[in-house]
Design an enzyme around this catalytic site. Sequence first.
Site, PDB file in Angstrom:
ATOM      1  N   VAL A 200      40.241  80.333  41.700  1.00  0.00           N
ATOM      2  CA  VAL A 200      40.692  79.699  42.935  1.00  0.00           C
ATOM      3  C   VAL A 200      41.415  78.403  42.571  1.00  0.00           C
ATOM      4  O   VAL A 200      41.083  77.747  41.584  1.00  0.00           O
ATOM      5  CB  VAL A 200      39.494  79.426  43.867  1.00  0.00           C
TER       6      VAL A 200
ATOM      7  N   CYS B 277      42.141  79.350  35.241  1.00  0.00           N
ATOM      8  CA  CYS B 277      41.211  78.442  34.558  1.00  0.00           C
ATOM      9  C   CYS B 277      40.144  77.892  35.483  1.00  0.00           C
ATOM     10  O   CYS B 277      39.201  77.253  35.035  1.00  0.00           O
ATOM     11  CB  CYS B 277      41.979  77.292  33.890  1.00  0.00           C
ATOM     12  N   HIS B 278      40.255  78.120  36.772  1.00  0.00           N
ATOM     13  CA  HIS B 278      39.385  77.433  37.741  1.00  0.00           C
ATOM     14  C   HIS B 278      38.902  78.423  38.800  1.00  0.00           C
ATOM     15  O   HIS B 278      39.522  78.539  39.854  1.00  0.00           O
ATOM     16  CB  HIS B 278      40.176  76.311  38.417  1.00  0.00           C
ATOM     17  N   PHE B 279      37.849  79.131  38.547  1.00  0.00           N
ATOM     18  CA  PHE B 279      36.927  79.141  37.403  1.00  0.00           C
ATOM     19  C   PHE B 279      37.033  80.498  36.728  1.00  0.00           C
ATOM     20  O   PHE B 279      37.579  81.414  37.345  1.00  0.00           O
ATOM     21  CB  PHE B 279      35.500  78.894  37.892  1.00  0.00           C
TER      22      PHE B 279
END
Length: 792
Positions: free
Chosen positions: A315, A308-310
């Site tokens: 990461v 989800c990140h990103f």
Amino acid sequence: APMLAPVAVAAPAPIVPPLTPPRSLNREQCMTFAIGRIGDVLGQTFAEIDQYPTRVRLPDEPLMLVDRMLDIQGEPRSMTKGRVVTEHDVTADRWYLDGGHIPTCVAVEAGQADLFLSGYLGIDFITKGQAVYRLLDAVVTFHDSLPQVGDVIHYDIHIDKFFRQGETWLFRFHFESTVNGKPLMSMQKGCAGFFTEAELAAGQGIIHTAFDKIPQQGTLPANWQSPLPMAQERWNERQIAALYAGDLAGCFGAPFDSLHFTPYTLPPQQHLRLVDRVISVEPTGGRYGIGRICAEMDIQPDDWFITCHFVDDQVMPGTLMYECCMHTLRIFLLRMGWVGAEGDTWCEPLPGIDSGLKCRGQVLASTKVVTYQVDIKTLGYDPEPFAIVNALMFADGKPIVEISNMSARLRGLSQASVEALWQPAVASSNSPRPILYNTDRITAFAIGKPSEAFGDRYTVFDQQRKIARLPGPPFQFLDRIMDVQGEPWMMQAGASVEAAYDVPPDAWYFAANRQSTMPFCVLLETGLQPCGWLAAYVGSALTSDTDLSFRNLDGNAVQHRAVTPQSGTLTTHVTLTRVSSSGGMVIQAYDYAIHDQHGIVYSGDTVFGFFSKASLAQQVGVRGAALYQPSAAETARAVSFDYPMEAPYPDTKLRMIDAVELFIPDGGEKGLGFLRGTKKVNPEAWFFKAHFYQDPVCPGSLGLESFLQLLKVAALHRWQGNANTQLECIVLGENHQWNYRGQIIPANKVVSVEATITAVDEATRTITADGYLSVDGKTIYQMFDFTLKVLA
């Protein structure tokens, strides 16, 4: 039946890109900025960015925490200063709630719109998707208690300036956050940059100077005493999972099983399970000498916090790394006894403490394991319990994140409430407890009539049949059974026992070992013998019409503290975790942990089997055993000699090596040393009589002891020693493993033991070795990661 009219489903409204960049955004627009097209949010002037391989984004769900942007200031694409005002709603359905509050990391992460603002001010037009955002530095200071359900957090975020270092663009930023107009948190000295893949790969991580490593004295209150005694400990995945499930006793054991309320532990939500295991606790360790805890988490490529990140640059977020270290600290504080009731207690930062976050590396989908090292700096009450620590996080061994002055206070507790909580546990530990099975009944099972130990069900084994026994004196290290859970004669996982052994200050094995500590073989037997008792209690022998022998197969364990003549009573907790039967064999797995009055001493898991005499006779040994073959050159420079007779080597009764047949100090696969020792089998040896009655076999623990005795030769050759030299076997806190696939019986002739040194630590005078034990040419034992340290 009447026909039902079809339900009309409205198509989602098409996104109409704005003509000019907007000055406010709703949540839907924020989500589009996170995972959709930037042109749909900021208009045509930004649309070309959507062609780039990456761009600066907000995180995807569940980490997209911006509910609305109320005000966006600054000139779009100007690469100058700017401002954005955002809000986050703490609602009852949020995934992250911890003790009814937003966790520290989420409260900080919710001020994430500096990401948006850097894009709004035009950074993607410069990086063109070839460099990605990474946080470098920040200082976070809390001013008030963590927000709870119903609160709205207001963030006022400023980018102060962009600047360049060589070809790399960076920016400085800060924010203030408030709740209902009251200051909640300041984030100052923020610095982030945009880095190419090559720049990120070349990063050296956190670099410490010699000055950074100088020991300092931590701060404790006057007359400080830990609410519960602490010890060198470690907890495996199962134990830490119990902690996240709210089961303190499932992780720490007694006296946490005496709590009369549901404790506040760690958040149970899957998204916040950030520690898999604790690899070490050192109550007087760390840079400040008042405590260190180290924990690990395995990284999977599809972990939610990476995917989800990103969405186009996966990461782990730096704020979540902060929370990983916070959970590690909280485990230490829970074990120390700072425990309150769920609903009345929560953990939050100490107001007014400037906590620094320095990021110099990344956790990617390719990362295997992250490690958290937390050093305690300050412990105290003000009036609530609080701690201040420094933390360091590693990715596959590389230090990547450093947190200075991370703090935690436990709201709802006080020194008086903590001390009162543990007074009953201390008092009960000092009062006599009923003995369920005394020494006489245990000894009857070892060398007498099994029916006198367990009743009529075992009368058949008094004369007619033979049963697998416990060891008898002088190799019996089990005095009493204090508690047993589970139905007798029901061989089912979940049964458990609490056993006690009183360490005699003048026990024969201290003198025989010529050391001030209990020999490893005795400590191991203290942990394993209650497994044998529990196997008898659940009726294992009654599952077969054929007489069965009981044999250890595998083990994996850690020694946490030494046992001395002053240790007193050792209490062993054993749980039967797995049972299977096939082909006339019964296989059982156990977890065990030994405690003394100060805490945990030894813990591990092990596997036993019940075998017929025929199946034992057919054992083929360790499959695929790859014994080291010294070269001709190595053999030519090898030395051989009788095993030393004098201290600090063991005396005759415990000596398990007659001769060192081959010693090559620079031999072995790594050139660190190779040894081979031998011992002639004496059919009249004392241990055959003690282990077992009617089934004489050399204890596996003595086979492991012979391996450690071989390592003593290598260690004392390297670092010298005298009659007073003390040795640590096994090194405290170090994992070791063994496999048994055969037995040594009185009819055998010669035992051969060999060790390959795999690591040497000159600073701590420690060696690590793997090895094998063979009997009459058949390799039957295998040992991994056995360690030995020369103390003094």
